[in-house]
Design an enzyme around this catalytic site. Structure first.
Site, mmCIF file in Angstrom:
data_model
loop_
_atom_site.group_PDB
_atom_site.id
_atom_site.type_symbol
_atom_site.label_atom_id
_atom_site.label_comp_id
_atom_site.label_asym_id
_atom_site.label_seq_id
_atom_site.Cartn_x
_atom_site.Cartn_y
_atom_site.Cartn_z
ATOM 1 N N THR A 1 122.293 40.195 27.808
ATOM 2 C CA THR A 1 121.900 40.695 26.488
ATOM 3 C C THR A 1 122.071 39.610 25.424
ATOM 4 O O THR A 1 121.204 39.439 24.555
ATOM 5 C CB THR A 1 122.726 41.950 26.134
ATOM 6 O OG1 THR A 1 122.429 42.948 27.105
ATOM 7 C CG2 THR A 1 122.381 42.486 24.758
ATOM 8 N N GLU B 1 130.898 46.568 23.592
ATOM 9 C CA GLU B 1 129.603 45.890 23.437
ATOM 10 C C GLU B 1 129.796 44.515 22.803
ATOM 11 O O GLU B 1 129.101 43.559 23.136
ATOM 12 C CB GLU B 1 128.637 46.720 22.584
ATOM 13 C CG GLU B 1 128.186 48.020 23.225
ATOM 14 C CD GLU B 1 127.341 47.815 24.469
ATOM 15 O OE1 GLU B 1 127.749 47.027 25.354
ATOM 16 O OE2 GLU B 1 126.292 48.459 24.585
#
Ligand code: HSE
Length: 306
Positions: A180, A128
């Site tokens: 994101t 991530e």
């Protein structure tokens, strides 16, 4: 065992009010990954999906977690990974998390379960970090544990699994990409106390609603006064989807992760299918291509394909 094939499912992070702390695992869509054990300390990544994903393992969301994993091991082991991606990057349903979580779960099985699920979440968060610049576990944890997870803290890691009620999930993915990292950049860094009070009331209500199987409470708590007002402007058709789906009987819903996908929860399959029709009508009207899914909550997370 030298090689293993797994299914790595999509996930919905945030669940509207729980930015960075709540996530839910879906039955569909999912990626398929094949991981092979090597007897040298190296990670090799291949992908067979046509997406321009980095092949350099340090820059790849499946590769970075595996490098972290093998660096903790004394012996000469490594992994070769083949990714068949169905979850489009930048779709808001945990594409990067599926690669990261799928890789570490498969690798751990090849190592005869040397690591705990918490260790796997810690490794997978390096994926991530590569994808969005920050470690967050609200896609990773539900992808590894299945069901709905509350990430009370990531430093130190504290994950609570929440038994999900049998709900249907309708998802629409308008075919635009929202990174994101960009969707985090636009957020305000400070919140008003009155908004914080509403938000933590809703998070507590949503968790209690899931645990009690109280659908009305779930519906009332699916409200986000902090993130959604800022991010929803990036998603064409968002307000109409939300309004019309709620009028048609959805318990509620909102942006899936950082968008652009939108999800809605319902008690009955019939309602979930009706919501899919509404979503299609709205995006056909806008003239934007999309994918829809009507699915359920996945209770197992990453699973082995026999
Ligand atoms: N909680 C993260 C965010 C999830 O909303 O930025 C990203 O998928």
């Amino acid at each position: 065992m030298k090689s293993i094939k797994i299914k790595a499912p999509a996930t919905v992070a945030n669940l509207v009010c729980g930015f960075d702390v709540l996530g839910m695992c879906l039955e569909e869509p999912f990626d398929i990954m094949e991981v092979t054990l090597l007897n040298e300390k190296k990670v090799i990544i291949h992908s067979a999906d046509g997406y321009p994903l980095p092949q350099d393992p340090q820059q790849n969301t499946a590769g970075a977690p595996l490098i972290e994993m093998i660096n903790t091991l004394p012996e000469e082991v490594g992994f070769e990974v083949m990714i068949y991606k169905n979850i489009k990057p930048g779709s808001g349903v945990g594409s990067s998390a599926a690669s990261a979580a799928g890789a570490v779960v498969a690798a751990n099985l090849l190592l005869n379960n040397r690591f705990t699920n918490e260790d796997l979440v810690r490794f997978a968060m390096f994926g991530e970090k590569v994808a969005s610049g920050v470690k967050h576990a609200d896609n990773i944890a539900p992808c590894i544990y299945g069901g709905i997870t509350l990430i009370r803290s990531i430093f130190p890691l504290d994950i609570i699994t929440i038994p999900p009620p049998p709900l249907y999930v309708t998802l629409v993915h308008p075919q635009i990409e929202v990174k994101t990292a960009d969707a985090r950049q636009i957020l305000r860094k400070e919140v008003l106390l009155k908004d914080a009070i509403k938000q933590w009331g809703n998070i507590a209500g949503l968790v209690a609603g899931f645990m009690k199987g109280d659908c009305d409470l779930i519906g009332r708590s699916l409200e986000d006064v902090i993130i959604e007002p800022v991010r929803s402007v990036l998603i064409p058709g968002f307000d109409s989807v939300k309004k019309r789906c709620k009028e048609a009987g959805a318990l509620g819903g909102g942006i899936s992760g950082s968008g652009p996908s939108i999800f809605m929860l319902s008690k009955e399959r019939e309602t979930a299918l009706k919501l899919e029709t509404i979503m299609k009508e709205i995006y056909d009207g806008i003239g934007l291509s999309y994918h829809t899914y009507v699915t359920t909550i996945n209770q197992r997370g990453v699973t082995v394909i026999e």
